[in-house]
Design an enzyme around this catalytic site. Structure first.
Site, PDB file in Angstrom:
ATOM      1  N   GLY A  29      69.043   6.809  62.382  1.00 12.09           N
ATOM      2  CA  GLY A  29      69.295   6.446  63.766  1.00 12.09           C
ATOM      3  C   GLY A  29      70.590   7.087  64.222  1.00 12.09           C
ATOM      4  N   TYR A  30      70.811   7.059  65.517  1.00  9.50           N
ATOM      5  CA  TYR A  30      71.993   7.690  66.106  1.00  9.50           C
ATOM      6  C   TYR A  30      72.881   6.667  66.781  1.00  9.50           C
ATOM      7  CZ  TYR A  30      69.873  12.025  64.910  1.00  9.50           C
ATOM      8  OH  TYR A  30      69.328  13.057  64.189  1.00  9.50           O
ATOM      9  N   LEU A  31      74.125   6.598  66.306  1.00  7.49           N
ATOM     10  CA  LEU A  31      75.128   5.771  66.975  1.00  7.49           C
ATOM     11  C   LEU A  31      75.576   6.472  68.253  1.00  7.49           C
ATOM     12  CD1 LEU A  31      77.117   4.751  63.796  1.00  7.49           C
ATOM     13  CD2 LEU A  31      75.788   3.209  65.250  1.00  7.49           C
ATOM     14  N   GLU A  83      71.277   3.712  68.819  1.00 15.22           N
ATOM     15  CA  GLU A  83      70.535   3.868  70.064  1.00 15.22           C
ATOM     16  C   GLU A  83      69.047   3.686  69.763  1.00 15.22           C
ATOM     17  OE1 GLU A  83      71.636   7.837  71.182  1.00 15.22           O
ATOM     18  OE2 GLU A  83      73.659   7.253  71.767  1.00 15.22           O
ATOM     19  N   ASN A 145      66.605  16.298  65.922  1.00 15.05           N
ATOM     20  CA  ASN A 145      66.255  14.903  65.647  1.00 15.05           C
ATOM     21  C   ASN A 145      66.856  13.959  66.678  1.00 15.05           C
ATOM     22  OD1 ASN A 145      64.699  14.643  63.003  1.00 15.05           O
ATOM     23  ND2 ASN A 145      66.316  16.050  62.432  1.00 15.05           N
TER      24      ASN A 145
END
Length: 156
Positions: A29-31, A83, A145
């Protein structure tokens, strides 16, 4: 800490799996998914990592990358803070000539997408192209990604 890689779609999905020496499940996942500074949390098999990537250069071939291994328990704590749009995939390591291609087969909202990457020492480095390698998509944001986490492949 410069990452130089080229990215490709695949022509054939059958051959690379026969040639793979290893495969690993990845959840990430992406912070922060801002292209100028993405911050990623990744669980890769039995390990976890926090990664920061800078913006790609003009050619799309290289960018700054910093990565640190963290405990899996910490990554599991951070993933819910990410996110929306977790990436799920299996990565196959496929030796081809002097290089290892990392072939990612995506699942979930990106099901059906398969991408191959090869890391290089320089932007000009030559490498052997396997028969299953298709169109080059290096530098195309729709195949990053971080972009796929917000704009799934299934919606294309």
């Amino acid at each position: 800490m410069q990452e130089i890689e080229r990215k490709f779609l695949l022509k054939s999905t059958v051959n690379f799996k026969k040639e793979a020496r290893k495969n690993t499940r990845i959840v990430q996942g992406y912070l922060n998914s801002n292209p100028e500074r993405t911050v990623r949390v990744r669980i890769k098999g039995e390990k976890a990592f926090l990664t920061i990537k800078g913006i790609s250069n003009e050619s799309g071939l290289s960018r700054f990358e910093w990565e640190k291994e963290i405990p899996v328990s910490e990554a599991e704590t951070l993933l819910p803070l990410c996110e929306p749009g977790v990436i799920e995939k299996v990565r196959y390591e496929v030796p081809v000539g002097k290089h290892i291609f990392e072939v990612d087969e995506f699942f979930g909202s990106n099901d059906g997408l398969i991408l191959a990457e090869v890391e290089l020492s320089t932007e000009e480095e030559e490498f052997e192209k396997p028969v299953w390698l298709g169109e080059e998509v290096t530098g195309r944001k729709e195949f990053y990604n971080s972009y796929l986490s917000k704009h799934p492949f299934k919606n294309k």
